[in-house]
Structures are given as structure tokens and as C-alpha cells.
Write an enzyme that holds these catalytic residues in place. Structure first.
Site, PDB file in Angstrom:
ATOM      1  N   HIS A  97       0.840  -1.204   0.000  1.00 16.32           N
ATOM      2  CA  HIS A  97       0.000   0.000   0.000  1.00 16.32           C
ATOM      3  C   HIS A  97       0.875   1.253   0.000  1.00 16.32           C
ATOM      4  CE1 HIS A  97      -3.509   2.502   1.448  1.00 16.32           C
ATOM      5  NE2 HIS A  97      -2.503   3.220   1.918  1.00 16.32           N
ATOM      6  N   GLU A  98       1.855   1.282   0.874  1.00 18.18           N
ATOM      7  CA  GLU A  98       2.712   2.466   0.974  1.00 18.18           C
ATOM      8  C   GLU A  98       3.588   2.622  -0.268  1.00 18.18           C
ATOM      9  OE1 GLU A  98       2.151   4.636   3.076  1.00 18.18           O
ATOM     10  OE2 GLU A  98       0.811   3.440   4.303  1.00 18.18           O
ATOM     11  N   HIS A 142       1.566   4.267  -3.019  1.00 20.83           N
ATOM     12  CA  HIS A 142       1.479   5.729  -2.954  1.00 20.83           C
ATOM     13  C   HIS A 142       2.672   6.367  -3.665  1.00 20.83           C
ATOM     14  CE1 HIS A 142      -2.041   6.517  -0.562  1.00 20.83           C
ATOM     15  NE2 HIS A 142      -1.612   5.868   0.497  1.00 20.83           N
ATOM     16  N   GLU A 187      -6.321   6.583  -1.671  1.00 20.69           N
ATOM     17  CA  GLU A 187      -6.281   5.465  -0.740  1.00 20.69           C
ATOM     18  C   GLU A 187      -6.762   4.175  -1.398  1.00 20.69           C
ATOM     19  OE1 GLU A 187      -5.015   5.179   2.324  1.00 20.69           O
ATOM     20  OE2 GLU A 187      -4.212   7.123   1.765  1.00 20.69           O
TER      21      GLU A 187
END
Ligand SMILES: [Zn+2]
Length: 285
Positions: free
Chosen positions: A157-158, A161, A214
């Protein structure tokens, strides 16, 4: 905002910078949007071309400087895990499995110098800065008792980004709407690079992502982790754990920025079939 990515810090010099120049920015805006890879299973579309207002190289350079500063501060306080720390070794091993699947989301990532470090803090937190600078807090590992699969979902997820350049896009939009101060103006040639890095780094650490960002990070991270051989079901168990810590220390930002926890889980569940085949065919660690 991304509560996972959000680290609480501030820089006193961030407010007094010259104003952003849209004309100058648009003269320098160039390049194409980052498209989703042809073989992608999850559907996240194209990145906004507005992010081209902020040069990627300088953003990554600023992130690198800010990351180095964070490490130095943590080390000085005895809060930075050493290379032999078992949890850090575990994080780095997981990162090594994920990294081969990142460049298909952003060609620049082929040249990133990925780093993973662990900060001793009760905070439930993790981040990946532009250029691949990753940080985990011991709180997120200990309080949620994360499995390797769940760590991979957070890390994916990070990473997503950073790969989808959400920070770059957010900064560009902030400048273009005239609401922000001069960060991008400095990037485009005003001021000293040290000041630019300090201000940019500050913004990176306090950046707020949109709900769309997100969702995109959830899905791209899910696919990267699945390709690396991590069980997609862990994305659901991860967010169920996140929900369960509501109200406990360190989760206040979760409550304020992720009110739709069940929706997030439902969206991930709906995407599990898209990546299940990737997982089944993936090399297992
Ligand atoms: Zn996020």
C-alpha cells in the site's frame, strides 16, 4: 489522508516561502501520465497529469534528504533499529520480495534506491516516501500482531502511494489551486536546495491523500503483494485488525480519516478474485 503514512512532525520554516508561480509551472510542465501497466489485474486508471507540475527528480531528492534526517534524529535518540534487529530483517526480506513488481507501475522505480528502516515507537504507522524510502513503526507490528502477509499488504500500500506519485500529485494540486505556499515554486528554481528539501520533506510527512488515492494504493498494493506470493486474503484481515484497534492509542487519525472501514474491506474483497491467480502462480517465500 493516509493514516498509515502520516507521521507527526513539523518544520517551523515551512510557512514563509515565496508564492507559487503558475505561469512558470506550466511552462515547465511536461511528460506523460503514469498509466496502469498493461497486464495489471486491478483497475486504477491513469495518474493525473497535473503531478507533472512538480519535478519528480527533485521531489525524490527532497524525500531522500528528509528520510536521512529522520534516521539521524531517531538514531540519536536510540530509536532506530539496528541492521541485526529481527523485525527489521523481516521487513527488509518482505521488501525484497515486493520490489521486483514495482517498476511495472512506475519506470522510475527501476532506479530508486529502496531503503527500509524500523523506528521504535508505539505509533501505529508506516510510510514510503517518493523514491522508495520506507519506514515502519514498531507499534504497527506489535499492536496489530501482523503476519508477513499483512506486513506485505501495508508495505505494498505504501509503495503504491510512491509509485503512483500521489505525493507529487497532491503537492501539484495544492500549488495549482493557489492554496499552498511556495514549495513547487522553489522546486522550479527559487531558493536554495537545502530549504527546498526541508520544506518539501515537511510536506511529505504531513501530506493528506484523497480517498481515491487510498483506494488506488489499496488495490495496487494488493496486486504487488499477490505477485510477490503474499496471500491476498491478508488485505482483509489487515483492515479488520485496523478496525479492531479503533479507540485505542494511536488510532485517532484512523477514526477521523477512514470512517468507511467496512467499505474499504468490501472493496478489497471484491478485488480478491482479480489477483488470486497471480498469488497462486507466484513464487512462495
Ligand atoms: Zn495510504
Amino acid at each position: 489522508m493516509c493514516w498509515i503514512c502520516h507521521a507527526k512532525t513539523s518544520h517551523p520554516a515551512a510557512a514563509d516561502r515565496p508564492l507559487w508561480s503558475p505561469r512558470r509551472a506550466f511552462l515547465l510542465a511536461a511528460g506523460s501520465a503514469v498509466a496502469a501497466p498493461v497486464l495489471a489485474q486491478v483497475d486504477v486508471g491513469r495518474s493525473s497529469s497535473m503531478r507533472n507540475l512538480v519535478p519528480a527528480e527533485q521531489l525524490e531528492q527532497a524525500a531522500q534528504q528528509q528520510y536521512a534526517q529522520l534516521l539521524a534524529e531517531a538514531r540519536a535518540k536510540g530509536l532506530l533499529a539496528g541492521d541485526g534487529n529481527p523485525q527489521l530483517r523481516r521487513l527488509r526480506a518482505i521488501a525484497q520480495r515486493l520490489i521486483p513488481y514495482t517498476a511495472q507501475w512506475n519506470e522510475r522505480a527501476r532506479n530508486w534506491r529502496w531503503e527500509v528502516n524500523l523506528f521504535n515507537s508505539k505509533s501505529i504507522n508506516a510510510f514510503c516516501m517518493p523514491g522508495g524510502k520506507i519506514g515502519f513503526f514498531t507499534g504497527i507490528l506489535d499492536q496489530l500482531k501482523l503476519s508477513d502477509d499483512e506486513v506485505a499488504m501495508i508495505m505494498g500500500h505504501e509503495m503504491a502511494h510512491a509509485l503512483r506519485e500521489h505525493a507529487r500529485e497532491r503537492l501539484a494540486k495544492t500549488q495549482a489551486t493557489g492554496m499552498g505556499l511556495s514549495l513547487a515554486a522553489q522546486l522550479l528554481g527559487w531558493g536554495q536546495i537545502g530549504d527546498v528539501a526541508a520544506n518539501l520533506g515537511t510536506q511529505l510527512l504531513t501530506l493528506k491523500y484523497s480517498r481515491d488515492d487510498e483506494t488506488e494504493a489499496d488495490l495496487v498494493g494488493l496486486e504487488i503483494a499477490a505477485r510477490a506470493g503474499y496471500n491476498p486474503q491478508a488485505s482483509v484481515s489487515l483492515w479488520q485488525k485496523m478496525m479492531s484497534v479503533k479507540g485505542s492509542q494511536g488510532s485517532a487519525s484512523f477514526l477521523s480519516t477512514h470512517p468507511a472501514g467496512p467499505e474499504r474491506i468490501q472493496q478489497l474483497q471484491a478485488n480478491l478474485p482479480k489477483v488470486q491467480g497471480l498469488y497462486e502462480r507466484a513464487p512462495k517465500g
